[in-house]
Scaffold this motif. Structure first.
Motif, PDB file in Angstrom:
ATOM      1  N   CYS A   1       2.420 -11.396 -35.961  1.00 14.09           N
ATOM      2  CA  CYS A   1       3.512 -11.182 -36.924  1.00 14.09           C
ATOM      3  C   CYS A   1       3.989  -9.727 -36.963  1.00 14.09           C
ATOM      4  CB  CYS A   1       3.074 -11.609 -38.321  1.00 14.09           C
ATOM      5  SG  CYS A   1       2.498 -13.305 -38.410  1.00 14.09           S
ATOM      6  N   TYR A   2       3.698  -8.950 -35.933  1.00 13.01           N
ATOM      7  CA  TYR A   2       3.973  -7.507 -35.977  1.00 13.01           C
ATOM      8  C   TYR A   2       5.428  -7.180 -36.291  1.00 13.01           C
ATOM      9  CZ  TYR A   2      -0.615  -7.005 -33.735  1.00 13.01           C
ATOM     10  OH  TYR A   2      -1.953  -7.045 -33.448  1.00 13.01           O
ATOM     11  N   HIS A   3       6.334  -7.943 -35.701  1.00 11.49           N
ATOM     12  CA  HIS A   3       7.761  -7.665 -35.905  1.00 11.49           C
ATOM     13  C   HIS A   3       8.099  -7.737 -37.397  1.00 11.49           C
ATOM     14  CE1 HIS A   3      11.951  -7.439 -34.777  1.00 11.49           C
ATOM     15  NE2 HIS A   3      12.226  -8.579 -35.388  1.00 11.49           N
ATOM     16  N   ARG A   4       7.614  -8.790 -38.041  1.00 11.44           N
ATOM     17  CA  ARG A   4       7.899  -8.948 -39.468  1.00 11.44           C
ATOM     18  C   ARG A   4       7.142  -7.939 -40.309  1.00 11.44           C
ATOM     19  NH1 ARG A   4       9.587 -14.812 -41.081  1.00 11.44           N
ATOM     20  NH2 ARG A   4      10.530 -15.408 -39.112  1.00 11.44           N
ATOM     21  N   ILE A   5       5.927  -7.605 -39.900  1.00 14.15           N
ATOM     22  CA  ILE A   5       5.166  -6.618 -40.671  1.00 14.15           C
ATOM     23  C   ILE A   5       5.937  -5.298 -40.689  1.00 14.15           C
ATOM     24  CG2 ILE A   5       3.036  -5.259 -40.764  1.00 14.15           C
ATOM     25  CD1 ILE A   5       1.627  -7.692 -39.408  1.00 14.15           C
ATOM     26  N   ALA A   6       6.436  -4.878 -39.529  1.00 13.07           N
ATOM     27  CA  ALA A   6       7.169  -3.609 -39.459  1.00 13.07           C
ATOM     28  C   ALA A   6       8.406  -3.661 -40.356  1.00 13.07           C
ATOM     29  CB  ALA A   6       7.558  -3.313 -38.014  1.00 13.07           C
TER      30      ALA A   6
END
Lengths: 153, 714
Positions: free
Chosen positions: A137-142
């Motif tokens: 989920c890195y994209h959303r976390i950023a």
């Protein structure tokens, strides 16, 4: 010994000083929001704040905690029933999948935002790079950390 | 443990018997024919999605204040299935979204799913049955409300209103003293244009719980009415080792050790804390009977395809004569073993209640099979075992089995106490059920127009699903339909042959996200790219030139759209390039483009674009999240993840030896879901398939180097 966790005093008897903070939080105090992922400081799921600094509770022995240390866990993010801006942003962006890493992600994000009010994407990627998300989920976390920066008081 | 997978076995046997028809009467059509038909059915028709039963009261329960509790058979492991299934049910029941609550059904009460949660099949499989159950229940409630109010009724916002303005809620209606009868004919289902919830990005039903530290995972479970004790198990130094002799005198003398449990090949401890239980195990002196200690070279030798263990999956035209040409193009690809590594190590809480029912809270994707495993291990009737799946801190196929459920149940029944058994990360790696390694040998011949005249794909893989079914079914099926997933190329090729070689490896391999899809698509889509370059054709145009038929047209639309989004072919050269790849996974098609930037021989991926057609999408934001996650999984496999074996041990004991992709390595991404009126298809896995090939193709565009082995290194 006494522990100051989320502005509350906990008294604990007879704690093995080699025991790791993570398991004292989870198994002794019922603060299960701090999660176990690797027990070796690699994945960041167990991140808490000690005196405001993001710390890996899975490799922090009780002997390393001083009497006047203040500990903050994910349970201490919301205040008086109001969600923390980081929690609000993670909900708004519908970040989690399995969710197991999310406490650690939010604790790292909160520590970043308390020190850097307007972080760049590179600041975020650097501060959060040691928090694994196996679901990816890195994209959303950023995006959520950027959003939280705007929601922070 | 022989009963463990009985349900699965029966299901697959029935499935194969049905689709072949000839199995029971002496294979009149011949084994190769049967095998090709089995491959066709499983590749295109899909995997059974599980039964839901026909009793709406098992699923739906109205509570005070007119809330609807939905008891789910499918397990929530992050894929968003509870939210999407709730949308299906609430849609047909006409219940306002804010009135919906979702619960996981245990096996003792509520509906039981004969299959499990896997194969991206929950939504595609339950789209009609769950809506039908809900629609039928709404019809029953409407009839009851009309009788009660004495006139026709209209249902809006969870309330029936009669023409005389009298009202009754769904909840009150559901509690009327009537003789309830299911309708003889199914109630009509809504048409797509009538949908209010389906197709909307409703917020996840579990999102607030997951962000406010709620106890919802197996590692969080504690006895609700008694002290919880902690268990630890003596684990062998390598998988497959057996206990020879145990000296547990030191452990017996340790304070706070409550119970020592010794059975055939099982030594466990129950103690007051997790750490004491583990220390007690460590204090034991155990002699192990060691198996043969496996090395990579053993695995590699078994994996090399030989002609005597090949199953023919598909034959179109005559590729063997067409490929008997000097112009044949040959490439070999390989993928390594990989670990599932869900971030939450598995754990289970087992507790016997006063009525003699064993309750086990556990992270299982297959509750029915886990119930059988527990019942067998503690010699109890399955009807006295309640397996309650918790939320899973990641599943990805590893949670097909829940070993800790059995361990906790044994310790609980022997000690008479509630026991929680938690695996360590080291346990997870040492006793993982790995993604099998694969090798692929592809051959092709181009015609004088530069199009593919013939293609052959020989794949060799360790077992994926064959580890779960009996030898007889495996020998009939011939090829492991998990291992061959994604092997059938999406292109129209006049002469095509597909072969699968089964490598029986001395390592436990099983389901990993997408099963064979990643490995087979890496080989197919890298090879297509090589052929395009040999034909002096743009890789996108080369693909478009080989597409036809229904799925060809769906792929064409996806490829053209993703190329448009990425402005294909982008800038090329000086270490910068784009690669494209696509695949079909059951009824879903997906096309992806990866941008690469090579800096000092480091492979950086700044951006990925993806376009997916998965039919009607129940929750677009949830499906998008799945695509985004699969892009990260695909890149992790393309760049990092590999397990090797030395002296019987996997090369990783923790994340230090098995680094996952990190946020600072994660690309920016753009995902588009194409609108479609086709029924819903799977979204949880397809996007993983094309990523490694797209990246390898991008590296070729950027550097001229063709890398045929995962993980990719320059």
């Amino acid at each position: 010994m006494q522990l100051n966790i989320n502005d509350k005093i906990y008294n604990i008897d007879q704690i093995d000083s080699n025991r790791k903070l993570l398991w004292v939080l989870r198994d002794e105090l019922g603060l299960i929001g701090t999660r176990y992922g690797c027990g070796a400081g690699f994945c960041g799921a167990c991140t808490v704040h000690i005196n405001g600094q993001p710390t890996r509770s899975c490799i922090t022995p009780m002997s390393a905690i001083a009497p006047d240390d203040t500990i903050r866990t994910v349970e201490g993010l919301s205040e008086n029933g109001n969600l923390h801006p980081v929690q609000q942003a993670f909900i708004e962006l519908q970040v989690p999948q399995c969710g197991w890493c999310m406490s650690g992600q939010m604790m790292s994000a909160t520590a970043l935002l308390e020190q850097t009010h307007n972080p760049s994407r590179e600041d975020i990627r650097s501060a959060m790079k040691s928090n694994y998300c196996r679901c990816g989920c890195y994209h959303r976390i950023a995006l959520a950390v950027e959003r939280a920066a705007k929601l922070m008081p | 443990m022989t009963k463990t997978w009985r349900l699965t076995r029966r299901k697959f046997l029935i499935g194969l018997g049905t689709l072949t028809g000839g199995v029971a009467v002496g294979l009149p059509l011949g084994l190769p024919y049967v095998r090709r038909q089995a491959f066709k059915f499983l590749a295109q028709g899909g995997i059974p999605a599980g039964s839901i039963g026909n009793d709406p009261l098992l699923w739906f329960q109205f509570t005070a204040d007119n809330m609807l509790n939905i008891h789910m058979t499918k397990v929530e492991m992050g894929q968003g299935v509870h939210t999407a299934l709730a949308q299906l049910a609430a849609e047909e029941l006409e219940v306002p979204w804010d009135n919906v609550r979702v619960h996981q059904a245990g096996t003792l009460r509520g509906p039981v799913d004969s299959f499990g949660t896997a194969a991206s099949a929950s939504i595609s499989g339950l789209y009609i049955p769950l809506r039908q159950l809900a629609a039928n229940y709404r019809m029953m409630l409407s009839t009851a409300a009309a009788e009660h109010l004495g006139t026709q009724v209209i249902l809006e916002n969870g309330v029936f209103t009669a023409s005389n303005a009298k009202t009754i809620t769904l909840e009150d209606t559901s509690k009327l003293s009537l003789e309830w009868q299911a309708p003889e004919d199914d109630a009509p289902l809504k048409s797509i244009s009538q949908f209010k919830l389906i197709g909307q990005s409703m917020p996840r039903v579990d999102v607030v719980s997951k962000l406010t530290a709620q106890p919802m995972y197996s590692y969080d479970m504690r006895s609700s009415n008694s002290t919880t004790y902690y268990g630890a198990i003596a684990r062998p130094p390598v998988a497959g080792a057996q206990i020879d002799r145990v000296n547990n005198q030191t452990a017996k003398a340790m304070s706070d050790v409550i119970s020592l449990v010794t059975r055939d090949d099982f030594v466990g401890v129950v103690a007051k804390t997790r750490e004491i239980a583990q220390d007690a195990i460590k204090s034991m002196d155990i002699d192990w009977i060691m198996p043969k200690l496996i090395n990579d070279s053993d695995i590699d030798a078994l994996l090399t395809p030989t002609s005597d263990n090949a199953a023919e999956l598909k034959r179109v035209g005559n590729s063997s004569s067409a490929l008997n040409s000097e112009a044949v193009i040959l490439s070999e690809y390989s993928t390594p073993m990989a670990s599932n590594a869900p971030l939450e190590p598995q754990s289970s809480l087992a507790e016997m209640d006063e009525d003699g029912v064993m309750h086990v809270r556990t992270p299982t994707q297959f509750p029915s099979q886990t119930r059988s495993a527990v019942a067998n291990a503690i010699d109890m009737d399955e009807n006295n075992v309640n397996v309650i799946p918790t939320h899973l801190g990641g599943g990805f196929g590893r949670r097909q089995r829940a070993e800790s459920a059995v361990e906790a149940a044994i310790l609980a029944i022997e000690s008479g106490l509630p026991v929680h058994v938690g695996w360590t990360r080291e346990d997870e790696f040492l006793f993982d059920r790995f993604r099998p390694p694969t090798k692929h040998r592809l051959k092709a011949v181009l015609n004088n127009k530069g199009q593919i005249d013939a293609l052959e794909h020989r794949q060799s893989s360790g077992d994926v699903l064959f580890t779960e079914i009996p030898t007889i079914a495996a020998s009939i099926a011939g090829s492991d339909f998990g291992a061959t997933r994604g092997i059938d190329p999406v292109y129209t090729i006049p002469n095509l042959s597909l072969y699968a070689h089964r490598a029986k490896l001395p390592v436990d391999t099983s389901s990993w996200r997408g099963l064979g899809l990643l490995a087979n698509t890496f080989a197919n889509e890298s090879f297509i790219d090589e052929l395009a370059h040999l034909a002096n054709e743009d890789p996108l145009q080369f693909r478009l030139d080989h597409l036809s038929g229904e799925f060809g047209n769906l792929l064409r639309a996806a490829l053209e759209r993703v190329a448009d989004m990425a402005q294909w072919p982008g800038k090329i050269g000086n270490g910068v390039g784009m690669g494209i790849a696509c695949c079909r996974d059951y009824g879903t098609v997906i096309a992806e483009i990866v941008q690469v930037n090579i800096v000092n021989n480091n492979i950086l991926v700044p951006k990925v674009w993806a376009v997916m057609d998965a039919g009607l999408v129940i929750n677009p934001d949830g499906a998008t999240n799945q695509v985004q996650g699969n892009i990260i999984w695909g890149l992790g496999s393309a760049l990092k993840e590999a397990i090797n074996f030395e002296n019987g041990r996997p090369s990783a004991s923790n994340f230090g030896d098995y680094p996952l992709l990190r946020m600072d390595e994660a690309p920016d991404m753009e995902v588009k879901l194409l609108p479609s009126d086709r029924p819903p298809q799977g979204v949880g896995e397809p996007a993983i398939g094309p990523i490694p090939a797209a990246l390898a193709n991008a590296i070729f565009a950027a550097t001229g180097k063709r890398i045929r082995k995962l993980p990719l290194t320059i």
